[in-house]
Design a protein around this motif. Structure first.
Motif, PDB file in Angstrom:
ATOM      1  N   PRO A 105       0.807  -1.227   0.000  1.00  0.00           N
ATOM      2  CA  PRO A 105       0.000   0.000   0.000  1.00  0.00           C
ATOM      3  C   PRO A 105       0.842   1.280   0.000  1.00  0.00           C
ATOM      4  O   PRO A 105       0.409   2.309  -0.510  1.00  0.00           O
ATOM      5  N   ARG A 106       2.052   1.204   0.540  1.00  0.00           N
ATOM      6  CA  ARG A 106       2.931   2.377   0.595  1.00  0.00           C
ATOM      7  C   ARG A 106       3.789   2.508  -0.660  1.00  0.00           C
ATOM      8  O   ARG A 106       3.968   3.613  -1.182  1.00  0.00           O
ATOM      9  N   VAL A 107       4.315   1.387  -1.168  1.00  0.00           N
ATOM     10  CA  VAL A 107       5.266   1.467  -2.277  1.00  0.00           C
ATOM     11  C   VAL A 107       4.614   1.280  -3.640  1.00  0.00           C
ATOM     12  O   VAL A 107       5.217   1.579  -4.670  1.00  0.00           O
ATOM     13  N   PHE A 108       3.384   0.761  -3.668  1.00  0.00           N
ATOM     14  CA  PHE A 108       2.665   0.574  -4.934  1.00  0.00           C
ATOM     15  C   PHE A 108       1.197   0.958  -4.715  1.00  0.00           C
ATOM     16  O   PHE A 108       0.300   0.110  -4.730  1.00  0.00           O
ATOM     17  N   PRO A 109       0.951   2.254  -4.521  1.00  0.00           N
ATOM     18  CA  PRO A 109      -0.403   2.694  -4.176  1.00  0.00           C
ATOM     19  C   PRO A 109      -1.347   2.823  -5.358  1.00  0.00           C
ATOM     20  O   PRO A 109      -2.496   3.224  -5.191  1.00  0.00           O
ATOM     21  N   HIS A 110      -0.898   2.442  -6.569  1.00  0.00           N
ATOM     22  CA  HIS A 110      -1.673   2.699  -7.780  1.00  0.00           C
ATOM     23  C   HIS A 110      -2.811   1.708  -8.004  1.00  0.00           C
ATOM     24  O   HIS A 110      -3.698   1.971  -8.798  1.00  0.00           O
ATOM     25  N   ALA A 111      -2.736   0.559  -7.364  1.00  0.00           N
ATOM     26  CA  ALA A 111      -3.735  -0.476  -7.627  1.00  0.00           C
ATOM     27  C   ALA A 111      -4.343  -0.974  -6.315  1.00  0.00           C
ATOM     28  O   ALA A 111      -3.640  -1.527  -5.469  1.00  0.00           O
ATOM     29  N   GLU A 112      -5.623  -0.765  -6.162  1.00  0.00           N
ATOM     30  CA  GLU A 112      -6.298  -1.244  -4.964  1.00  0.00           C
ATOM     31  C   GLU A 112      -6.424  -2.764  -4.999  1.00  0.00           C
ATOM     32  O   GLU A 112      -6.572  -3.381  -6.051  1.00  0.00           O
ATOM     33  N   GLY A 113      -6.348  -3.359  -3.832  1.00  0.00           N
ATOM     34  CA  GLY A 113      -6.561  -4.792  -3.713  1.00  0.00           C
ATOM     35  C   GLY A 113      -5.355  -5.650  -3.988  1.00  0.00           C
ATOM     36  O   GLY A 113      -5.435  -6.884  -3.884  1.00  0.00           O
ATOM     37  N   VAL A 114      -4.205  -5.035  -4.331  1.00  0.00           N
ATOM     38  CA  VAL A 114      -3.017  -5.825  -4.650  1.00  0.00           C
ATOM     39  C   VAL A 114      -2.516  -6.544  -3.404  1.00  0.00           C
ATOM     40  O   VAL A 114      -2.172  -7.732  -3.445  1.00  0.00           O
ATOM     41  N   ARG A 115      -2.477  -5.843  -2.285  1.00  0.00           N
ATOM     42  CA  ARG A 115      -2.023  -6.477  -1.043  1.00  0.00           C
ATOM     43  C   ARG A 115      -2.896  -7.676  -0.721  1.00  0.00           C
ATOM     44  O   ARG A 115      -2.401  -8.753  -0.369  1.00  0.00           O
ATOM     45  N   GLU A 116      -4.192  -7.517  -0.843  1.00  0.00           N
ATOM     46  CA  GLU A 116      -5.128  -8.594  -0.517  1.00  0.00           C
ATOM     47  C   GLU A 116      -4.970  -9.764  -1.473  1.00  0.00           C
ATOM     48  O   GLU A 116      -5.103 -10.926  -1.081  1.00  0.00           O
ATOM     49  N   MET A 117      -4.658  -9.470  -2.744  1.00  0.00           N
ATOM     50  CA  MET A 117      -4.444 -10.533  -3.721  1.00  0.00           C
ATOM     51  C   MET A 117      -3.293 -11.436  -3.286  1.00  0.00           C
ATOM     52  O   MET A 117      -3.395 -12.666  -3.316  1.00  0.00           O
ATOM     53  N   PHE A 118      -2.188 -10.828  -2.874  1.00  0.00           N
ATOM     54  CA  PHE A 118      -1.036 -11.621  -2.440  1.00  0.00           C
ATOM     55  C   PHE A 118      -1.291 -12.273  -1.084  1.00  0.00           C
ATOM     56  O   PHE A 118      -0.867 -13.408  -0.850  1.00  0.00           O
TER      57      PHE A 118
END
Length: 204
Positions: A105-118
């Motif tokens: 969320p801090r280093v790649f804020p451009h795409a929502e839900g990426v953290r949750e995907m991983f």
């Protein structure tokens, strides 16, 4: 194409090309000259700008400098790697952080839900951690060379043993151990051949 012709095709100067690639070697012995924290910070602050997928940056580095730290590390190395590691002024354990997604969320804020995907896919997270930390390992070795130092990367070790000793939480996994310093006496093995361009590259 001759080496001179090749050098002229690149923007990077010939001296830098030679320092990073043509004349760079894997060192197998090291002098007593120390490697400073400032040198390693300069290396990291240069290579951190190199790309990783989704800016994941999963590489984690443990610097082993003390005799105590080396005694923890040496038993987990293949016998042939122990002497040179013991004498290297600095050793870096390079590992992949399988919890890299917590920083997304801090280093790649451009795409929502990426953290949750991983977070929801252990295999995907582990594959990405290892791949992108391996890319960063290559960048790190080039950074060490850019600092005028020699790197001696090794994969001859007991991974489970190093993980248990240095990463007991299980979230980081060892990839490579790198000896770092100025070359010592008789540091190089014979130069081994490389594949030619037409053996590797295909155009479609």
């Amino acid at each position: 194409m001759t080496a001179i012709d090749q050098a002229e095709q690149l923007v990077l100067g010939a001296d830098a090309q030679n320092l990073l690639f043509r004349e760079a070697r894997t060192a197998n012995s090291f002098s007593d000259e120390p490697v400073t924290d400032e040198q390693i910070q300069a290396v990291y602050d240069l290579v951190k700008w190199a790309p990783t997928s989704m800016n994941q940056q999963p590489l984690r580095i443990v610097l082993v400098r003390s005799d105590e730290g080396k005694q923890r590390l040496l038993p987990h190395l293949m016998e042939g790697n122990r002497v040179k590691t013991e004498k290297a002024p600095l050793v870096a354990i390079l590992a992949a952080d399988t919890d890299f997604h917590e920083n997304l969320p801090r280093v790649f804020p451009h795409a929502e839900g990426v953290r949750e995907m991983f977070a929801g896919n252990d295999d995907l997270r582990l594959t990405n951690a290892k791949l992108n930390a391996s890319l960063q390992t290559a960048y790190f070795i080039l950074g060490v060379r850019a600092a005028g130092l020699a790197a001696g990367p090794m994969t001859g070790f007991d991974k489970a043993g190093i993980d248990a000793e240095f990463f007991p939480g299980g979230k980081q996994q060892t990839l490579v151990v790198v000896n770092i310093g100025k070359p010592g006496e008789n540091p190089w093995f014979d130069r081994l051949p490389r594949l030619d361009y037409d053996e590797v590259v295909t155009t479609v």
